[in-house]
Design a protein around this motif. Structure first.
Motif, PDB file in Angstrom:
ATOM      1  N   PRO A 197     -48.380 -14.107 -17.772  1.00  0.00           N
ATOM      2  CA  PRO A 197     -49.279 -15.173 -18.231  1.00  0.00           C
ATOM      3  C   PRO A 197     -50.035 -14.829 -19.512  1.00  0.00           C
ATOM      4  CG  PRO A 197     -49.621 -14.683 -15.886  1.00  0.00           C
ATOM      5  CD  PRO A 197     -48.809 -13.584 -16.447  1.00  0.00           C
ATOM      6  N   ALA A 198     -50.143 -13.540 -19.844  1.00  0.00           N
ATOM      7  CA  ALA A 198     -50.911 -13.131 -21.020  1.00  0.00           C
ATOM      8  C   ALA A 198     -50.081 -13.136 -22.293  1.00  0.00           C
ATOM      9  CB  ALA A 198     -51.511 -11.739 -20.801  1.00  0.00           C
ATOM     10  N   ALA A 199     -48.764 -13.248 -22.173  1.00  0.00           N
ATOM     11  CA  ALA A 199     -47.884 -13.191 -23.339  1.00  0.00           C
ATOM     12  C   ALA A 199     -47.951 -14.492 -24.132  1.00  0.00           C
ATOM     13  CB  ALA A 199     -46.451 -12.914 -22.895  1.00  0.00           C
ATOM     14  N   ARG A 233     -41.951 -16.546  -1.819  1.00  0.00           N
ATOM     15  CA  ARG A 233     -43.265 -17.025  -2.259  1.00  0.00           C
ATOM     16  C   ARG A 233     -43.641 -16.415  -3.612  1.00  0.00           C
ATOM     17  NH1 ARG A 233     -46.378 -15.015   1.565  1.00  0.00           N
ATOM     18  NH2 ARG A 233     -45.765 -16.635   3.047  1.00  0.00           N
ATOM     19  N   ASN A 234     -43.341 -15.142  -3.782  1.00  0.00           N
ATOM     20  CA  ASN A 234     -43.623 -14.492  -5.062  1.00  0.00           C
ATOM     21  C   ASN A 234     -42.864 -15.146  -6.205  1.00  0.00           C
ATOM     22  OD1 ASN A 234     -42.242 -12.076  -6.922  1.00  0.00           O
ATOM     23  ND2 ASN A 234     -44.481 -12.001  -6.813  1.00  0.00           N
ATOM     24  N   ARG A 235     -41.577 -15.409  -5.982  1.00  0.00           N
ATOM     25  CA  ARG A 235     -40.760 -16.060  -7.021  1.00  0.00           C
ATOM     26  C   ARG A 235     -41.305 -17.443  -7.350  1.00  0.00           C
ATOM     27  NH1 ARG A 235     -35.455 -13.586  -7.341  1.00  0.00           N
ATOM     28  NH2 ARG A 235     -36.030 -11.414  -7.715  1.00  0.00           N
ATOM     29  N   LEU A 236     -41.677 -18.190  -6.333  1.00  0.00           N
ATOM     30  CA  LEU A 236     -42.203 -19.537  -6.567  1.00  0.00           C
ATOM     31  C   LEU A 236     -43.550 -19.479  -7.282  1.00  0.00           C
ATOM     32  CD1 LEU A 236     -41.280 -21.207  -3.147  1.00  0.00           C
ATOM     33  CD2 LEU A 236     -40.136 -21.523  -5.351  1.00  0.00           C
ATOM     34  N   ASP A 237     -44.380 -18.510  -6.898  1.00  0.00           N
ATOM     35  CA  ASP A 237     -45.681 -18.366  -7.562  1.00  0.00           C
ATOM     36  C   ASP A 237     -45.524 -17.962  -9.019  1.00  0.00           C
ATOM     37  OD1 ASP A 237     -46.987 -19.066  -5.274  1.00  0.00           O
ATOM     38  OD2 ASP A 237     -47.646 -17.040  -4.743  1.00  0.00           O
ATOM     39  N   ARG A 238     -44.510 -17.172  -9.322  1.00  0.00           N
ATOM     40  CA  ARG A 238     -44.296 -16.770 -10.719  1.00  0.00           C
ATOM     41  C   ARG A 238     -44.053 -17.965 -11.623  1.00  0.00           C
ATOM     42  NH1 ARG A 238     -39.745 -12.631 -11.753  1.00  0.00           N
ATOM     43  NH2 ARG A 238     -40.439 -12.980 -13.910  1.00  0.00           N
ATOM     44  N   PHE A 255     -45.249 -21.431 -16.044  1.00  0.00           N
ATOM     45  CA  PHE A 255     -44.796 -22.595 -16.811  1.00  0.00           C
ATOM     46  C   PHE A 255     -45.845 -23.703 -16.839  1.00  0.00           C
ATOM     47  CE2 PHE A 255     -40.328 -21.397 -15.133  1.00  0.00           C
ATOM     48  CZ  PHE A 255     -40.196 -20.421 -16.107  1.00  0.00           C
ATOM     49  N   ASP A 256     -46.760 -23.712 -15.853  1.00  0.00           N
ATOM     50  CA  ASP A 256     -47.743 -24.788 -15.719  1.00  0.00           C
ATOM     51  C   ASP A 256     -49.112 -24.430 -16.301  1.00  0.00           C
ATOM     52  OD1 ASP A 256     -46.243 -26.836 -14.253  1.00  0.00           O
ATOM     53  OD2 ASP A 256     -46.170 -25.358 -12.639  1.00  0.00           O
ATOM     54  N   LEU A 257     -49.237 -23.274 -16.923  1.00  0.00           N
ATOM     55  CA  LEU A 257     -50.513 -22.895 -17.521  1.00  0.00           C
ATOM     56  C   LEU A 257     -50.915 -23.888 -18.605  1.00  0.00           C
ATOM     57  CD1 LEU A 257     -49.917 -19.048 -17.951  1.00  0.00           C
ATOM     58  CD2 LEU A 257     -51.501 -20.136 -16.340  1.00  0.00           C
ATOM     59  N   PRO A 258     -52.216 -24.061 -18.867  1.00  0.00           N
ATOM     60  CA  PRO A 258     -52.651 -24.953 -19.946  1.00  0.00           C
ATOM     61  C   PRO A 258     -52.034 -24.568 -21.292  1.00  0.00           C
ATOM     62  CG  PRO A 258     -54.507 -24.343 -18.564  1.00  0.00           C
ATOM     63  CD  PRO A 258     -53.351 -23.504 -18.107  1.00  0.00           C
ATOM     64  N   ARG A 284     -38.771 -30.849 -17.683  1.00  0.00           N
ATOM     65  CA  ARG A 284     -40.192 -30.830 -17.331  1.00  0.00           C
ATOM     66  C   ARG A 284     -41.049 -29.949 -18.230  1.00  0.00           C
ATOM     67  NH1 ARG A 284     -41.788 -29.059 -11.989  1.00  0.00           N
ATOM     68  NH2 ARG A 284     -39.780 -28.085 -11.593  1.00  0.00           N
ATOM     69  N   TYR A 285     -40.482 -28.902 -18.803  1.00  0.00           N
ATOM     70  CA  TYR A 285     -41.301 -27.925 -19.533  1.00  0.00           C
ATOM     71  C   TYR A 285     -40.823 -27.787 -20.975  1.00  0.00           C
ATOM     72  CZ  TYR A 285     -42.755 -26.675 -14.820  1.00  0.00           C
ATOM     73  OH  TYR A 285     -43.244 -26.716 -13.544  1.00  0.00           O
ATOM     74  N   ASN A 286     -41.699 -28.157 -21.901  1.00  0.00           N
ATOM     75  CA  ASN A 286     -41.287 -28.128 -23.305  1.00  0.00           C
ATOM     76  C   ASN A 286     -41.413 -26.751 -23.947  1.00  0.00           C
ATOM     77  OD1 ASN A 286     -44.041 -27.876 -23.658  1.00  0.00           O
ATOM     78  ND2 ASN A 286     -44.331 -29.881 -24.627  1.00  0.00           N
ATOM     79  N   LYS A 287     -41.932 -25.767 -23.196  1.00  0.00           N
ATOM     80  CA  LYS A 287     -41.978 -24.406 -23.733  1.00  0.00           C
ATOM     81  C   LYS A 287     -41.017 -23.469 -23.000  1.00  0.00           C
ATOM     82  CE  LYS A 287     -46.495 -24.262 -25.964  1.00  0.00           C
ATOM     83  NZ  LYS A 287     -47.777 -23.503 -26.097  1.00  0.00           N
ATOM     84  N   VAL A 288     -40.133 -24.046 -22.208  1.00  0.00           N
ATOM     85  CA  VAL A 288     -39.062 -23.282 -21.577  1.00  0.00           C
ATOM     86  C   VAL A 288     -37.758 -23.645 -22.277  1.00  0.00           C
ATOM     87  CG1 VAL A 288     -37.746 -22.861 -19.462  1.00  0.00           C
ATOM     88  CG2 VAL A 288     -40.227 -23.160 -19.346  1.00  0.00           C
ATOM     89  N   TYR A 289     -37.103 -22.653 -22.854  1.00  0.00           N
ATOM     90  CA  TYR A 289     -35.882 -22.881 -23.623  1.00  0.00           C
ATOM     91  C   TYR A 289     -34.724 -22.168 -22.932  1.00  0.00           C
ATOM     92  CZ  TYR A 289     -39.262 -24.124 -27.238  1.00  0.00           C
ATOM     93  OH  TYR A 289     -40.298 -24.696 -27.940  1.00  0.00           O
TER      94      TYR A 289
END
Length: 286
Positions: free
Chosen positions: A106-108, A146-151, A155-158, A197-202
């Motif tokens: 999340p910090a990258a 659950r870990n994989r789903l939480d990771r 993608f949903d971070l602001p 759904r995600y415009n920052k996932v390529y």
């Protein structure tokens, strides 16, 4: 941009390394001051282990650090120990060497990930995950799923990182446990949904027919703008390797450019996935 416990610890390690080098001290010399091994100093500087208050104070005195530098490192030390990492709750299922990686996602600001024979964790459908863990006969399937789903929350971070994946065509033909059209179809449909759904996932597929001299092992590059040192992560059967030497990073950056340059663009990848989904549907209904 979120700042995780692990990213702050790595940032502190970077500051300690810079201060040590400015003081013209070796890791071995600092280790002798602290009464520990050179290997521990290396781990402190890479952010893989925490530094104690007394150890930091001894180093600051040895480095003859200035006031601003001292305050920065002490604040990083406090903030890096104020809370547990996001993934510490998965200790029974996720090893420490990989929790470091997931805590830094999340910090990258940008993540570049190459995979040759498997679908990477953040992109796996639940059906793919369950099949994979069942075939591997793991004991805590629920925690791993659950870990994989939480990771995927990354993608949903602001302000999510730009997360770019290049995946070999081979990964779509090698399902967990062997040929399984239903798992393959579920996985491909999941990727098509993520793309929409995600415009920052390529997503980019590397076809079999491209002209490349060879393909490297899987690797992921993380880049930061919060002071954390950019690094390459290489997972292997016994653990994970973190490389943050600038020369090493540049070698992997060149390898990434070659792979990415040969891979399909996003719209061609979407066409590839849609065609593959149709093929798998026909196999299921045959």
């Amino acid at each position: 941009m979120p700042s995780t416990v692990t990213s702050r610890r790595r940032q502190l390690g970077n500051e300690i390394r810079r201060a040590r080098m400015a003081a013209k001290l070796t890791q071995q010399e600092v280790a002798e001051l602290l009464g520990c091994s050179q290997g521990k100093i290396n781990k402190i500087e890479s952010g893989t282990v925490a530094v104690k208050d007394a150890e930091l104070q001894t180093m600051l005195e040895a480095f003859n650090a200035g006031k601003a530098e001292t305050e920065l490192m002490k604040e990083l030390r406090r903030s890096s120990t104020a809370a547990r990492g996001q993934w510490s709750g998965y200790r029974s299922a996720v090893p420490q060497w990989f929790r470091t990686f997931t805590d830094l996602e999340p910090a990258a600001t940008e993540i570049l990930s190459w995979h040759g024979e498997r679908i990477p964790g953040p992109l796996q459908s639940e059906h793919y995950m369950l099949t994979q863990f069942s075939e591997d006969r793991v004991t805590d399937v629920t925690a791993l799923v659950r870990n994989r789903l939480d990771r995927k929350q990354v993608f949903d971070l602001p302000r999510p990182p730009y997360y770019r994946f290049v995946i070999s065509e081979a990964a779509f033909n090698r399902m967990p446990g062997g040929q399984n059209p239903s798992v393959a179809l579920d996985q491909v449909e999941h990727l098509l949904d993520l793309q929409q759904r995600y415009n920052k996932v390529y997503l980019h597929v590397l076809p079999f027919g491209v002209r490349l001299p060879y393909l490297p092992n899987d690797f992921t590059m993380m880049k930061f703008n919060d002071g954390t040192r950019d690094f390459v992560f290489i997972e292997h059967v016994a653990g994970g390797l973190y490389l943050d030497d600038e020369d090493d990073f540049n070698v992997f950056n060149d390898a990434w450019d070659r792979i990415r340059g040969a891979a399909l663009e996003q719209h061609d990848t979407a066409d590839f996935l849609r065609e593959l989904a149709e093929k798998r549907r026909k196999e299921i209904n045959f």
